[in-house]
Design an enzyme around this catalytic site. Sequence first.
Site, PDB file in Angstrom:
ATOM      1  N   HIS A 298       0.899  -1.118   0.472  1.00 51.12           N
ATOM      2  CA  HIS A 298       0.049   0.097  -0.070  1.00 51.12           C
ATOM      3  C   HIS A 298       1.066   1.126  -0.122  1.00 51.12           C
ATOM      4  O   HIS A 298       0.535   2.324  -0.977  1.00 51.12           O
ATOM      5  CB  HIS A 298      -1.130  -0.661   1.329  1.00 51.12           C
ATOM      6  CG  HIS A 298      -2.256   1.209   1.335  1.00 51.12           C
ATOM      7  ND1 HIS A 298      -3.701   1.131   0.758  1.00 51.12           N
ATOM      8  CD2 HIS A 298      -1.758   2.520   2.299  1.00 51.12           C
ATOM      9  CE1 HIS A 298      -3.198   2.133   1.067  1.00 51.12           C
ATOM     10  NE2 HIS A 298      -2.624   3.114   1.947  1.00 51.12           N
ATOM     11  N   GLU A 299       2.059   1.293   0.522  1.00 47.06           N
ATOM     12  CA  GLU A 299       2.564   2.783   0.722  1.00 47.06           C
ATOM     13  C   GLU A 299       3.596   2.665   0.109  1.00 47.06           C
ATOM     14  O   GLU A 299       3.714   3.822   0.043  1.00 47.06           O
ATOM     15  CB  GLU A 299       2.978   2.348   2.329  1.00 47.06           C
ATOM     16  CG  GLU A 299       2.640   2.432   3.797  1.00 47.06           C
ATOM     17  CD  GLU A 299       1.987   3.580   3.906  1.00 47.06           C
ATOM     18  OE1 GLU A 299       1.782   4.593   3.011  1.00 47.06           O
ATOM     19  OE2 GLU A 299       0.596   3.494   4.472  1.00 47.06           O
TER      20      GLU A 299
ATOM     21  N   HIS B 147       1.480   4.836  -3.077  1.00 45.22           N
ATOM     22  CA  HIS B 147       1.865   6.220  -1.718  1.00 45.22           C
ATOM     23  C   HIS B 147       3.439   6.751  -2.949  1.00 45.22           C
ATOM     24  O   HIS B 147       3.219   7.971  -2.900  1.00 45.22           O
ATOM     25  CB  HIS B 147       1.890   6.314  -1.050  1.00 45.22           C
ATOM     26  CG  HIS B 147       0.467   6.588  -0.668  1.00 45.22           C
ATOM     27  ND1 HIS B 147      -0.674   6.726  -1.232  1.00 45.22           N
ATOM     28  CD2 HIS B 147      -0.120   5.721   0.817  1.00 45.22           C
ATOM     29  CE1 HIS B 147      -2.423   6.328  -0.228  1.00 45.22           C
ATOM     30  NE2 HIS B 147      -1.497   6.080   0.711  1.00 45.22           N
TER      31      HIS B 147
ATOM     32  N   HIS C  78      -5.822   7.082  -2.210  1.00 46.45           N
ATOM     33  CA  HIS C  78      -6.345   6.332  -2.042  1.00 46.45           C
ATOM     34  C   HIS C  78      -7.666   6.182  -2.858  1.00 46.45           C
ATOM     35  O   HIS C  78      -7.433   6.792  -3.311  1.00 46.45           O
ATOM     36  CB  HIS C  78      -6.959   6.609  -0.415  1.00 46.45           C
ATOM     37  CG  HIS C  78      -5.690   5.910   0.563  1.00 46.45           C
ATOM     38  ND1 HIS C  78      -6.177   7.264   1.640  1.00 46.45           N
ATOM     39  CD2 HIS C  78      -4.476   5.690   0.610  1.00 46.45           C
ATOM     40  CE1 HIS C  78      -4.452   6.514   2.904  1.00 46.45           C
ATOM     41  NE2 HIS C  78      -3.932   5.519   1.792  1.00 46.45           N
TER      42      HIS C  78
HETATM   43 ZN   LIG Z   1      -2.312   4.617   2.027  1.00 45.31          ZN
END
Ligand SMILES: [Zn+2]
Length: 308
Positions: free
Chosen positions: A263-264, A267, A273
């Site tokens: 997930h990170e 980014h 998101h």
């Molecule tokens: Zn996030």
Amino acid sequence: MAPKPPHLLLAILVIFSIQTFKGRARTLKPEHQQSFSSSLQKLEGVHKGQTAEGLLDLKKYLMKFGYYPSDATLTSSDFDDHLELALKTYQKFFRLNVTGNLDSSTTQQMMIPRCGEPDIINPPPSTEPNSTESKHKKFHMVAHYDFGSAKWPPSKYALTYTFGRGVQVFDLNTLRSVCADAFQKWAEVSSFTFTEATDGASADIVIAFYSGDHGDQYSFDGPGKILAHGFFPQDGRLYYDADENWSTDPTMDQTDLESVSVHEMGHLLGLRHSNDPAAIMYPSLQIGTKKRDLTQADIDGIHALYTN
Ligand SMILES: [Zn+2]
Ligand SMILES: *[C@@H]1O[C@H](CO)[C@@H](O)[C@H](O)[C@H]1NC(C)=O
Ligand SMILES: *[C@@H]1O[C@H](CO)[C@@H](O)[C@H](O)[C@H]1NC(C)=O
Ligand SMILES: *[C@@H]1O[C@H](CO)[C@@H](O)[C@H](O)[C@H]1NC(C)=O
Ligand SMILES: [Zn+2]
């Protein structure tokens, strides 16, 4: 008693500090988690027009994730129109019933640990607070969230990473292996390659664990609530909250390191998101669950960001 050789003393010291650290972490954890959850539980059912202790913290929570206008000043513990609107926007993002009330599905959602990055990036400043037009605009923004605009230039598609100092939660080999697997998921669907830097000082990405305040403006908060944050390009910082109960193979009490890493890293590449609960880029992750594989929404996201 004969004097101990220095390396033995050192070993004893190290063991002693590990023990005290563990002891401290154990007593600190349930307490922290308790206070956030129990404060939310107490707020359940509070409605517009009422004043309640804890509402200011709730407003700060919503503001942190982009659910208030950028210029909002949060001072009172009143359940006002602005809070109702923020709650509606939050409920819409998380696909809950849009009631504007603190119903149990809303407080339950807030109790699930999540990423520290906002869901709405750069929310617009408030115009007239009670004009129906501005409410309408803000409310519908969520449906049109995009995949980000900050990105790496083609000259930076071969990214390097390194492991920073900070709290040691895993041994380096474990961390290396989990991060390599997580980076690989993104490498498979994009033009990026990820290589551990031989010269750490010049790496594009720095990965580390920290506890509490760690020098950026986004302090971690003990167990639960916020798990980690990854900054948008071309910043490259990926920090995990050292106070979570991390694991590479989680039990019901633990948070999966690989799931949060994938997930990170999204980014780090510029993705925002997603409100698709199946997507890797969905903000929340239940303790004890693994969510490690990119979905079509994630793949579409990275393609949309890097094909023009
Ligand atoms: Zn996030
Ligand atoms: C939304 O409301 C309906 C009807 O009251 C209810 O059946 C459903 O469970 C609610 N959904 C959520 C996510 O709370
Ligand atoms: C906002 O609402 C209040 C009362 O509902 C009204 O008196 C005021 O004129 C409104 N302000 C704007 C800017 O519409
Ligand atoms: C961390 O996880 C382990 C393994 O499930 C568990 O025994 C321990 O109680 C957990 N610690 C906390 C603080 O939740
Ligand atoms: Zn940070």
